[in-house]
Enzyme design. Structure first.
Site, PDB file in Angstrom:
ATOM      1  N   LYS A  66       0.813  -1.214   0.000  1.00 39.77           N
ATOM      2  CA  LYS A  66       0.000   0.000   0.000  1.00 39.77           C
ATOM      3  C   LYS A  66       0.844   1.259   0.000  1.00 39.77           C
ATOM      4  CE  LYS A  66      -4.458  -1.224   2.016  1.00 39.77           C
ATOM      5  NZ  LYS A  66      -5.438  -0.851   3.042  1.00 39.77           N
ATOM      6  N   LYS A 126      -5.211 -10.590  -5.584  1.00 46.05           N
ATOM      7  CA  LYS A 126      -6.463 -10.861  -4.859  1.00 46.05           C
ATOM      8  C   LYS A 126      -7.539  -9.857  -5.262  1.00 46.05           C
ATOM      9  CE  LYS A 126      -5.579  -7.939  -0.935  1.00 46.05           C
ATOM     10  NZ  LYS A 126      -5.485  -7.609   0.432  1.00 46.05           N
ATOM     11  N   LYS A 145     -10.968  -4.166  -2.793  1.00 49.99           N
ATOM     12  CA  LYS A 145     -11.818  -2.968  -2.792  1.00 49.99           C
ATOM     13  C   LYS A 145     -11.147  -1.800  -3.491  1.00 49.99           C
ATOM     14  CE  LYS A 145     -12.179  -3.214   1.936  1.00 49.99           C
ATOM     15  NZ  LYS A 145     -12.827  -3.689   3.153  1.00 49.99           N
TER      16      LYS A 145
END
Ligand code: TYM
Length: 325
Positions: A113, A193, A196
């Site tokens: 991230k 994966k 969101k």
């Protein structure tokens, strides 16, 4: 006495998707009968990336409604918003004084991230807040998808370190992942994966997707080379679709493979699209029946119950580390 508690949470950021449902929420449902269960909407985790305030409020309530629509029963489980129980951030601070920079630098989610964003302290420290969530309730079992296991392991490390230094205080939690569905992959890229925060909406099926739009996403999902329906690691796109099919239609992957012998992708995808659309239609009907007021009441009651447990634990922690009563 051995702890009989379970704790888990989801961030109210972005749209909840099939990965969250199949990898996490689905395994919470049976656990609420076996354990004293705490399920939180972790809004303080969500603000480790910028959020619009009005949207954050809306999504926090929406996420609580998703828990209810999925089958979390407030007469069995405690459902609450993380920021309504300020002990979470108090324990975060105390755990910060035993967490090492090197513990956090190893966290793969932070590494992923932080690449594209400013390196915020909160994003770096996020796993310690998650450890506080878990340890406050003397949690025995933490039901999560595979991507969160490393964070639960940090909670174990911090609990042991605290107990060694200050005496037995925290239960050592165990992560629990599903055999199937612990890692649902992106529909547009089976090597990543389902997420969101994915760039393309063709990556995921949101629980709020219009069922017709969701069907289109399945028809567009990438597939592997070859035309037969098989379930194997070197055909990851198809394996992912069969896993989703299997979990929603309660058939084993082997049964599904047998059903599509001599048929191709088109038949398989058409049927999967129908299964997903019908799941979404039923789910959204349940969601539509839950009013904001009802959800707010559940959250208020839940916060009160959670605070009862959390504040008792914090009294113990403060005493252990020598804070003046
Ligand atoms: P979050 O909000 O990213 O995801 C919520 C849950 O969904 C699971 N999940 C998946 N499972 C299978 N396939 C996928 N593609 C997929 N994507 C997400 C996650 O593993 C998770 O179980 N830090 C946590 C929230 C949290 C928490 C906690 C969890 C905060 N405190 C304490 C457990 C206990 C998170 O960001 O999850």
């Amino acid at each position: 006495m051995e702890s009989q508690r379970t704790f888990s949470g989801i961030q109210p950021s972005g749209s909840l998707h099939l990965g969250n449902y199949l990898g996490a929420i689905r395994q919470w449902i049976p656990l609420q009968d076996e354990y004293e269960a705490f399920f939180s909407v972790v809004d303080l985790h969500a603000i480790t990336v910028p959020q619009d305030p009005a949207e954050l409020r809306r999504k926090t309530l929406e996420t609580a409604k998703v828990y209810l629509a999925a089958g979390i029963d407030p007469s069995k489980a405690t459902l609450f918003v993380q920021s309504h129980v300020p002990e979470h951030t108090e324990l975060l601070w105390i755990l910060n004084t035993i967490a090492r920079m090197t513990d956090l630098e190893r966290m793969t989610q932070y590494k992923d991230k932080s690449e594209s964003k400013e390196n915020l302290v909160g994003l770096f420290d996020y796993p310690v807040l998650m450890a506080a969530d878990i340890l406050l309730y003397d949690t025995a079992v933490v039901p999560v998808g595979e991507d969160q296991v490393q964070h639960v392991e940090l909670a174990r490390t911090l609990a042991r370190r605290f107990n060694d230094r200050f005496g037995e205080t925290f239960t050592i939690p165990e992560p629990r992942v599903m055999k199937e569905g612990a890692r649902i992959m992106g529909l547009d890229d089976p090597m990543k994966k389902m997420s969101k925060s994915a760039a393309s909406e063709y990556n995921f099926i949101a629980l709020s997707d219009d069922p017709e739009a969701a069907k289109k996403k399945i028809m567009k999902a990438v597939t592997d080379s070859g035309s037969e329906i098989t379930y194997q690691d070197d055909r990851p796109a198809l394996k992912n679709l069969i896993t989703i099919y299997s979990l929603l239609d309660e058939k084993s992957p082997q049964e599904i493979v047998a059903m599509y012998q001599g048929k191709g992708y088109a038949d398989f995808k058409r049927d999967l699209a129908e299964i997903i659309a019908s799941f979404l239609t039923r789910f959204q009907a349940r969601l539509a029946h839950i009013s904001d007021d009802d959800a707010m009441k559940v959250l208020r009651d839940g916060a009160e119950k959670a605070r009862g447990v959390a504040s008792a634990k914090m009294r113990e922690v403060r005493e252990r580390i020598g804070l003046l009563p």
